[in-house]
Design a protein around this motif. Structure first.
Motif, PDB file in Angstrom:
ATOM      1  N   PRO A   1       0.809  -1.227   0.000  1.00 27.45           N
ATOM      2  CA  PRO A   1       0.000   0.000   0.000  1.00 27.45           C
ATOM      3  C   PRO A   1       0.837   1.271   0.000  1.00 27.45           C
ATOM      4  CG  PRO A   1      -0.871  -1.584   1.561  1.00 27.45           C
ATOM      5  CD  PRO A   1       0.465  -2.103   1.129  1.00 27.45           C
ATOM      6  N   ALA A   2       1.971   1.250   0.725  1.00 26.21           N
ATOM      7  CA  ALA A   2       2.825   2.444   0.747  1.00 26.21           C
ATOM      8  C   ALA A   2       3.383   2.737  -0.637  1.00 26.21           C
ATOM      9  CB  ALA A   2       3.957   2.252   1.754  1.00 26.21           C
ATOM     10  N   LEU A   3       3.807   1.692  -1.337  1.00 27.18           N
ATOM     11  CA  LEU A   3       4.307   1.886  -2.699  1.00 27.18           C
ATOM     12  C   LEU A   3       3.196   2.353  -3.622  1.00 27.18           C
ATOM     13  CD1 LEU A   3       6.627  -1.247  -3.001  1.00 27.18           C
ATOM     14  CD2 LEU A   3       7.311   1.134  -2.644  1.00 27.18           C
ATOM     15  N   GLY A   4       1.997   1.811  -3.444  1.00 28.35           N
ATOM     16  CA  GLY A   4       0.864   2.251  -4.249  1.00 28.35           C
ATOM     17  C   GLY A   4       0.513   3.697  -4.000  1.00 28.35           C
ATOM     18  N   LEU A   5       0.525   4.109  -2.731  1.00 24.38           N
ATOM     19  CA  LEU A   5       0.221   5.505  -2.422  1.00 24.38           C
ATOM     20  C   LEU A   5       1.305   6.428  -2.957  1.00 24.38           C
ATOM     21  CD1 LEU A   5      -1.776   7.351  -0.919  1.00 24.38           C
ATOM     22  CD2 LEU A   5      -0.301   7.161   1.092  1.00 24.38           C
ATOM     23  N   LEU A   6       2.558   5.973  -2.898  1.00 27.60           N
ATOM     24  CA  LEU A   6       3.659   6.774  -3.438  1.00 27.60           C
ATOM     25  C   LEU A   6       3.481   6.982  -4.936  1.00 27.60           C
ATOM     26  CD1 LEU A   6       6.369   8.167  -2.889  1.00 27.60           C
ATOM     27  CD2 LEU A   6       7.489   5.974  -3.321  1.00 27.60           C
TER      28      LEU A   6
ATOM     29  N   TRP B   1      -0.184  12.038  -0.364  1.00 28.01           N
ATOM     30  CA  TRP B   1       0.740  11.394   0.566  1.00 28.01           C
ATOM     31  C   TRP B   1       0.616  12.028   1.954  1.00 28.01           C
ATOM     32  CZ3 TRP B   1       3.803   7.180   0.259  1.00 28.01           C
ATOM     33  CH2 TRP B   1       4.716   6.980   1.306  1.00 28.01           C
ATOM     34  N   SER B   2       0.347  11.199   2.950  1.00 33.04           N
ATOM     35  CA  SER B   2       0.309  11.658   4.343  1.00 33.04           C
ATOM     36  C   SER B   2       0.409  10.447   5.252  1.00 33.04           C
ATOM     37  CB  SER B   2      -0.976  12.441   4.644  1.00 33.04           C
ATOM     38  OG  SER B   2      -2.092  11.583   4.703  1.00 33.04           O
ATOM     39  N   ALA B   3       0.868  10.682   6.472  1.00 34.99           N
ATOM     40  CA  ALA B   3       0.965   9.589   7.436  1.00 34.99           C
ATOM     41  C   ALA B   3      -0.415   9.051   7.792  1.00 34.99           C
ATOM     42  CB  ALA B   3       1.691  10.067   8.694  1.00 34.99           C
ATOM     43  N   GLY B   4      -1.408   9.946   7.857  1.00 35.56           N
ATOM     44  CA  GLY B   4      -2.759   9.507   8.164  1.00 35.56           C
ATOM     45  C   GLY B   4      -3.301   8.518   7.152  1.00 35.56           C
ATOM     46  N   ASN B   5      -2.940   8.723   5.890  1.00 40.70           N
ATOM     47  CA  ASN B   5      -3.406   7.820   4.839  1.00 40.70           C
ATOM     48  C   ASN B   5      -2.699   6.471   4.873  1.00 40.70           C
ATOM     49  OD1 ASN B   5      -5.282   9.624   3.830  1.00 40.70           O
ATOM     50  ND2 ASN B   5      -3.873  10.496   2.317  1.00 40.70           N
ATOM     51  N   LEU B   6      -1.615   6.366   5.648  1.00 43.90           N
ATOM     52  CA  LEU B   6      -0.885   5.105   5.771  1.00 43.90           C
ATOM     53  C   LEU B   6      -1.014   4.495   7.163  1.00 43.90           C
ATOM     54  CD1 LEU B   6       2.464   5.827   3.876  1.00 43.90           C
ATOM     55  CD2 LEU B   6       0.679   4.209   3.215  1.00 43.90           C
ATOM     56  N   LEU B   7      -1.816   5.088   8.008  1.00 48.24           N
ATOM     57  CA  LEU B   7      -1.916   4.609   9.375  1.00 48.24           C
ATOM     58  C   LEU B   7      -2.392   3.161   9.439  1.00 48.24           C
ATOM     59  CD1 LEU B   7      -1.515   5.808  12.253  1.00 48.24           C
ATOM     60  CD2 LEU B   7      -3.999   6.097  12.322  1.00 48.24           C
ATOM     61  N   PHE B   8      -3.176   2.738   8.474  1.00 48.86           N
ATOM     62  CA  PHE B   8      -3.697   1.370   8.490  1.00 48.86           C
ATOM     63  C   PHE B   8      -2.612   0.326   8.267  1.00 48.86           C
ATOM     64  CE2 PHE B   8      -3.684   2.572   4.055  1.00 48.86           C
ATOM     65  CZ  PHE B   8      -3.350   1.404   3.382  1.00 48.86           C
ATOM     66  N   THR B   9      -1.394   0.738   7.917  1.00 48.25           N
ATOM     67  CA  THR B   9      -0.296  -0.216   7.762  1.00 48.25           C
ATOM     68  C   THR B   9       0.485  -0.434   9.056  1.00 48.25           C
ATOM     69  OG1 THR B   9       1.338   1.468   7.095  1.00 48.25           O
ATOM     70  CG2 THR B   9      -0.025   0.497   5.348  1.00 48.25           C
TER      71      THR B   9
END
Length: 369
Positions: A309-314, A323-331
């Protein structure tokens, strides 16, 4: 006659042969965890993290006033009701389902600061329990206990347990979906696929960006259960169709699903600190994740969850600033599980020292400097 040159080796699937890479999927690991372990340890793997997360999240939950985002939540849930369509209007379309949920909650329990924050607290408690249960299922109860404790003491877990925002619910939905994926990998039957589809639906309604988790799940399905990929896709479609219909209405009115920044060097450098509360915690969990990688199957599920997911969001952020930490919190739970799995391979002193270090760094983050 059979000599060294002509002897036929038994297949990997034979019971007498140990498969060092775990290519026979989770059945062997599941059998190990299901037998020979006292029930109290399996219960402790999820109960201790849940109690710890509840205690830490409830402490000082009303010490600070509502933030700007929480004030917007209060306004949305206490404003005059004009029908379902109003929940989808405005720029932040993704907040519509959360606001509807809290509107019903506020009708029952009021809209005081504590009342608005309790759903997030309950979500983090549930997520901590499921993190422990997930690690226990794919590895051992000891891994579950370590993973759940790591997740419970992370500063971001404590922070978002005390905010009336949808992030905690998205974390819970992500852990639930992954926890339900494991039995699907073992035996993809309708009675297992339908609950998984429900978790996908919940995940999409809590945070659309968190649906990038499905890319990680898809990688795991292709790696370990390729012949059942069509069934998995059908379950995903079942969960996504209502989500797509829900957000399509809001997007037609000019709203957007996510906000963030472009992933410049400074933004990326700040992400570990924003994601884990303390940048050093990101380094500790990343180091533990490297030690868990040789455990092929347990690591594969959560490595895909943490990284894909992080690579996809990037990649998506190259086009849209999301891009934000909130959008990656689920990881974050994935990193906790990887850490818990790695700790089961360490000596007892190391297994105790790492959670203690995480707790110390988390406590330092809570101190007023």
């Amino acid at each position: 006659m059979m000599d060294a040159d002509t002897m036929v080796l038994p297949r990997l699937g034979d019971a007498a042969v140990e498969d060092p890479w775990g290519e026979d999927r989770p059945r062997r690991a599941a059998a190990r965890t299901a037998t020979g372990v006292p029930a109290r340890w399996r219960i402790a793997a999820w109960l201790v993290p849940a109690v710890l997360a509840g205690a830490l999240g409830a402490a000082r939950i009303t010490a600070s006033g509502l933030s700007a985002g929480e004030l917007a939540t209060r306004q949305a849930v206490t404003s005059r009701w004009h029908g379902l369509g109003t929940a989808l209007t405005g720029d932040e379309v993704a907040l519509g389902p959360y606001h509807l949920l809290l509107r019903g909650w506020a009708a029952l329990f009021g809209a005081a600061d504590l009342a608005l924050r309790v759903p997030s607290l309950l979500a983090v408690v549930g997520a901590a329990a499921l993190v422990g249960a997930l690690a226990a299922r794919i590895a051992t109860p000891a891994a579950g206990l370590a993973a759940g404790v790591i997740f419970a003491v992370l500063p971001t877990s404590i922070r978002y347990a005390q905010e009336a925002q949808p992030y905690a619910l998205a974390v819970f939905a992500a852990v639930l979906a992954t926890w339900l994926l494991v039995p699907v990998l073992d035996r993809p039957r309708p009675r297992r696929l339908v609950p998984y589809a429900g978790a996908v639906l919940l995940l999409g309604l809590c945070q659309p960006v968190a649906l990038l988790l499905l890319a990680g799940h898809g990688w795991v399905v292709l790696a370990f259960r390729r012949r059942d990929a069509v069934r998995w896709l059908a379950a995903v479609a079942l969960g996504l169709l209502p989500v797509a219909a829900w957000y399509a209405a809001g997007l037609r009115d000019g709203g957007h699903l996510a906000s963030g920044a472009s992933p410049g060097a400074a933004v990326l450098a700040a992400t570990p600190g924003d994601l884990f509360g303390v940048a050093a915690l990101g380094g500790v969990l990343a180091g533990l994740a490297l030690f868990s990688l040789p455990l092929r199957y347990p690591a594969a599920i959560c490595t895909a969850w943490a990284l894909v997911p992080a690579l996809g969001l990037l990649a998506l952020a190259q086009v849209v600033p999301v891009w934000s930490a909130g959008n990656l919190l689920f990881t974050v739970p994935a990193w906790a599980v990887l850490g818990g799995v790695a700790l089961t391979r360490a000596r007892a002193v190391g297994a105790l020292a790492v959670p203690a270090l995480v707790a110390l760094l988390a406590a330092a983050d809570q101190l007023p400097w």
